[in-house]
Design an enzyme around this catalytic site. Sequence first.
Site, PDB file in Angstrom:
ATOM      1  N   GLU A  96      -1.017   6.045  -8.625  1.00  0.00           N
ATOM      2  CA  GLU A  96      -1.844   7.093  -8.010  1.00  0.00           C
ATOM      3  C   GLU A  96      -1.630   8.438  -8.687  1.00  0.00           C
ATOM      4  OE1 GLU A  96      -2.052   7.294  -3.719  1.00  0.00           O
ATOM      5  OE2 GLU A  96      -2.233   9.461  -3.742  1.00  0.00           O
TER       6      GLU A  96
ATOM      7  N   ASP B 159       0.847  -1.196   0.000  1.00  0.00           N
ATOM      8  CA  ASP B 159       0.000   0.000   0.000  1.00  0.00           C
ATOM      9  C   ASP B 159       0.888   1.254   0.000  1.00  0.00           C
ATOM     10  OD1 ASP B 159      -2.376   1.461   0.211  1.00  0.00           O
ATOM     11  OD2 ASP B 159      -2.346   1.410   2.410  1.00  0.00           O
TER      12      ASP B 159
ATOM     13  N   GLY C  90      -7.883   8.058   7.385  1.00  0.00           N
ATOM     14  CA  GLY C  90      -8.255   8.363   8.770  1.00  0.00           C
ATOM     15  C   GLY C  90      -9.666   8.921   8.837  1.00  0.00           C
TER      16      GLY C  90
ATOM     17  N   ASN D 212     -10.213   0.751  -0.088  1.00  0.00           N
ATOM     18  CA  ASN D 212      -9.239   0.469   0.974  1.00  0.00           C
ATOM     19  C   ASN D 212      -9.786   0.855   2.352  1.00  0.00           C
ATOM     20  OD1 ASN D 212      -7.651   0.031  -1.251  1.00  0.00           O
ATOM     21  ND2 ASN D 212      -6.075   1.512  -0.706  1.00  0.00           N
TER      22      ASN D 212
END
Length: 287
Positions: A135, A84, A178, A229
């Site tokens: 990404e 990741d 988060g 994810n």
Amino acid sequence: MLVSATEMLNKAKAGKYAVGQFNINNLEWTKAVLITAKENKSPVILGVSEGAGKYMGGYDTIVGMVKGLIKDLDIDVPVALHLDHGSYEHAKLCIEAGFSSVMFDGSHYSIEENIAKTTELVAYAHSKGVSIEAEVGSIGGEEDGVVGKGEVADAKECKMIADLGVDMLAAGIGNIHGKYPDNWTGLDFKALDEIQKLTGTLPLVLHGGTGISEAMIKESISLGVSKINVNTECQLTFAAATRKYIEEGKDLSGKGFDPRKLLAPGYEAIKNTVKEKMDLFGSIGKA
Ligand code: 13P
């Protein structure tokens, strides 16, 4: 069985559901995710951040643990072991160690450098049968001490990276790792729609899966997201269950300290969270 993420994600994209990537931190975490995938006949991706990799002893240890659990627990659903947010160097290290999938996060480089490094890693990963995620547009929030402010990816840049032959693409659309702040304005579905129109059948990845509403998850999937994810939510449920167990004083009575008993409630909590997410993402029964 340990497989690359390509086939499971292509199937998910075509079938309009998403496969969950659940980040792992230790043996209990890994076992909980694998057993839940097996019980629910769901494909699954085990995510490993560089920090978690270091914590668990290193990439060889993780490959050994995951392969061992798949064999010993007779995990008969497709499992991908995925780095990741990997750096260029660690993506290579994971491929060498036997990971079946890697993410190269070049979002903090210029688009030219992101393209150059991604091109090289796509060739290396594919020569070993390993799938690769790239990404564009950084995902906000904090992960492993790396703080990103979160930006919306440019659709044309996404198309440029998609054309390099990556197997999945993480495009920032206002998502963050988060907990989401109270003033969060939500995901940018207009941007996602534009990205999906330009990238066609390529599976798109939604990071920061903790705290996104059910409606937004479903809309993301309808717009081409096929991998979601989740990390923080498993950490929160694990911590809450462990804290409750200790506060009740159960582990301090009788036989005294027993790590297997202490970690059991957290293990069950992760299983519940993973099952809930698989249900929401629509991957149950798809293995
Ligand atoms: P959360 O920590 O917000 O669940 O995000 C996980 C993630 O995106 C890992 O790459």
